[in-house]
Design a protein around this motif. Structure first.
Motif, short mmCIF file in Angstrom:
data_model
loop_
_atom_site.label_atom_id
_atom_site.label_comp_id
_atom_site.label_asym_id
_atom_site.label_seq_id
_atom_site.Cartn_x
_atom_site.Cartn_y
_atom_site.Cartn_z
N ILE A 195 0.63 -1.45 0.21
CA ILE A 195 -0.15 -0.09 -0.73
C ILE A 195 1.14 1.09 -0.12
CG2 ILE A 195 -0.81 1.20 1.35
CD1 ILE A 195 -3.19 -0.81 2.13
N VAL A 196 1.81 1.20 0.91
CA VAL A 196 3.04 2.26 0.88
C VAL A 196 3.34 3.24 -0.21
CG1 VAL A 196 4.52 3.40 1.81
CG2 VAL A 196 3.29 2.26 3.20
N LEU A 197 3.88 1.48 -1.03
CA LEU A 197 5.05 1.74 -2.39
C LEU A 197 4.18 2.04 -2.88
CD1 LEU A 197 7.51 -1.23 -1.81
CD2 LEU A 197 8.20 1.14 -1.09
N GLY A 198 3.12 1.15 -3.12
CA GLY A 198 2.34 1.00 -4.81
C GLY A 198 1.15 2.93 -4.88
N CYS A 199 1.15 3.29 -3.85
CA CYS A 199 0.17 4.46 -3.37
C CYS A 199 1.00 5.66 -4.07
CB CYS A 199 -0.31 4.69 -2.29
SG CYS A 199 -2.25 3.78 -1.79
N SER A 200 2.75 5.30 -3.03
CA SER A 200 3.72 6.51 -3.73
C SER A 200 4.00 6.65 -4.80
CB SER A 200 5.06 6.05 -2.59
OG SER A 200 4.45 6.13 -1.79
N LEU A 203 -9.51 3.86 -0.27
CA LEU A 203 -9.45 3.03 0.72
C LEU A 203 -9.85 1.44 0.26
CD1 LEU A 203 -10.65 5.11 3.42
CD2 LEU A 203 -8.63 4.36 3.74
N SER A 204 -10.57 2.28 -1.01
CA SER A 204 -11.43 0.39 -1.64
C SER A 204 -10.44 -0.01 -2.44
CB SER A 204 -12.28 1.84 -2.56
OG SER A 204 -12.93 0.63 -3.81
N ASN A 205 -9.27 0.32 -2.68
CA ASN A 205 -8.45 -0.09 -3.55
C ASN A 205 -7.11 -1.01 -2.28
OD1 ASN A 205 -8.58 0.51 -5.93
ND2 ASN A 205 -7.59 3.14 -5.78
N CYS A 206 -7.31 -0.04 -1.30
CA CYS A 206 -6.38 -0.95 -0.23
C CYS A 206 -7.22 -2.55 -0.05
CB CYS A 206 -6.32 -0.15 0.51
SG CYS A 206 -5.51 1.31 0.96
N VAL A 207 -8.29 -2.29 0.22
CA VAL A 207 -9.46 -3.58 0.10
C VAL A 207 -8.75 -4.70 -0.50
CG1 VAL A 207 -11.62 -4.52 0.85
CG2 VAL A 207 -10.92 -2.18 1.64
N SER A 208 -9.27 -3.91 -2.07
CA SER A 208 -8.43 -4.85 -2.98
C SER A 208 -7.56 -5.89 -3.15
CB SER A 208 -9.21 -4.62 -4.25
OG SER A 208 -10.12 -3.88 -4.80
N LEU A 209 -5.78 -5.12 -2.63
CA LEU A 209 -5.15 -4.74 -2.48
C LEU A 209 -5.07 -6.40 -1.22
CD1 LEU A 209 -2.17 -4.86 -3.87
CD2 LEU A 209 -1.77 -3.50 -2.01
N PHE A 210 -5.63 -6.64 -0.60
CA PHE A 210 -6.10 -7.21 0.90
C PHE A 210 -6.01 -8.46 0.28
CE2 PHE A 210 -8.46 -9.35 4.28
CZ PHE A 210 -7.28 -9.49 4.82
N LYS A 211 -6.87 -8.35 -0.20
CA LYS A 211 -8.17 -9.96 -1.03
C LYS A 211 -7.05 -9.75 -1.92
CE LYS A 211 -11.95 -7.04 -1.75
NZ LYS A 211 -13.79 -7.28 -1.88
N GLU A 212 -6.40 -9.42 -3.16
CA GLU A 212 -5.61 -10.01 -4.02
C GLU A 212 -4.27 -10.85 -3.32
OE1 GLU A 212 -5.82 -10.16 -7.52
OE2 GLU A 212 -7.94 -8.61 -7.46
N SER A 213 -3.83 -10.61 -1.96
CA SER A 213 -3.08 -10.42 -1.65
C SER A 213 -2.46 -11.97 -1.44
CB SER A 213 -2.30 -10.30 -0.43
OG SER A 213 -3.87 -10.85 0.56
N ALA A 214 -3.47 -12.80 -1.86
CA ALA A 214 -4.07 -14.28 -1.49
C ALA A 214 -2.79 -14.86 -2.49
CB ALA A 214 -5.24 -14.60 -1.65
N LEU A 215 -3.24 -13.98 -4.00
CA LEU A 215 -2.21 -15.04 -4.77
C LEU A 215 -0.90 -15.19 -4.70
CD1 LEU A 215 -3.76 -12.42 -8.28
CD2 LEU A 215 -4.25 -14.91 -7.18
N VAL A 216 0.23 -14.76 -3.56
CA VAL A 216 1.41 -14.76 -3.71
C VAL A 216 1.86 -15.95 -3.01
CG1 VAL A 216 1.56 -11.69 -2.92
CG2 VAL A 216 1.47 -12.99 -1.31
N SER A 217 0.28 -17.09 -2.47
CA SER A 217 0.76 -18.47 -1.74
C SER A 217 1.28 -18.76 -3.21
CB SER A 217 -0.84 -19.21 -1.36
OG SER A 217 -2.15 -18.63 -1.89
N ALA A 218 0.80 -18.09 -4.00
CA ALA A 218 0.81 -19.57 -5.72
C ALA A 218 2.72 -19.63 -5.54
CB ALA A 218 0.62 -18.84 -6.78
N VAL A 219 3.80 -18.33 -5.38
CA VAL A 219 5.09 -18.67 -5.55
C VAL A 219 5.52 -19.40 -3.95
CG1 VAL A 219 4.84 -16.70 -7.15
CG2 VAL A 219 4.43 -16.83 -5.13
N GLY A 220 4.85 -19.64 -3.74
CA GLY A 220 4.78 -20.78 -2.31
C GLY A 220 5.43 -19.69 -0.39
#
Length: 221
Positions: free
Chosen positions: A30-35, A151-168
């Protein structure tokens, strides 16, 4: 089939560690992406044609391709091109930051365009340097106007973060999958994991609506 959710009590600590990793990854991105999104938003509203073109290509690419493919490409392909090893954490941060930067840049671009040109003209008349204009005049107003969508984008990112499980990466989803495989209880485990995501995301979604209403009321004054 008999459901037994009590089995998850044995894995409470593991689930909490996975949740902490998910939250930590989300906050970093969120911090890096918003910047990054603010800088790209400035580039897309710039008078420089080359900057607008490059930033537009970046935004359209990362908004127009699946996040999972971006993650896989960064994890598997980028190390081959750069000749360096990337951990799953680094790959996840890079992928989600680039994605967050792309979607928030549109938010910032809209908020930047809503700032009256007379304010920038006043800055020029006062002889303020460009960096002072951006930090003290443009940035505060752009952030205020963009807060609800951010804030809506941050909530979406929280849910999208589940994808990182695909790379272990050992986030909440990865931990849940491992527990599910080890216990042969996918219904109970994945249901609880989904509820954890919901319990965190739903209040944030409601907060977005309340914040948006307050900011719109403030801007209308």
């Amino acid at each position: 089939m008999t459901l037994d959710f009590s089995i998850l009590l044995r894995f409470e600590h593991a689930l909490l560690l996975g949740l902490w990793m998910t939250i930590k990854l989300t906050l970093i991105c969120i911090v890096l992406g918003c910047s990054l999104g603010f800088l790209v938003g400035l580039a897309r509203t710039s008078g420089n044609v080359a900057m607008r073109a490059v930033s537009s290509i970046y935004v359209e690419f990362f908004r127009g391709t699946p996040v999972l493919i971006q993650l896989f490409w960064i994890f598997f392909c980028l190390p081959l091109l750069l000749g360096v090893e990337l951990s799953n954490l680094a790959s996840g941060v890079i992928a989600l930051t680039l994605y967050m930067g792309a979607i928030t840049s549109e938010t910032f671009r809209a908020s930047l365009r809503s700032i009256g040109s007379e304010q920038l003209d006043a800055c020029v008349a006062l002889g303020l340097p460009r960096n002072i204009q951006i930090v003290n005049v443009v940035l505060p107003q752009a952030v205020l106007r963009a807060i609800p969508t951010l804030l809506s984008n941050c909530v979406s990112l929280f849910k999208e973060s589940a994808l990182v499980s695909a790379v272990g990466m050992a986030d909440l989803m990865f931990v849940g999958q491992n527990i599910s495989n080890n216990t042969a209880r996918p219904v109970e485990v994945l249901t609880v994991v989904a509820l954890i995501y919901f319990v965190i995301a739903f209040p944030l979604t409601r907060a977005v609506s309340l914040t948006e209403a307050r900011i719109l009321k403030k801007l209308a004054l």
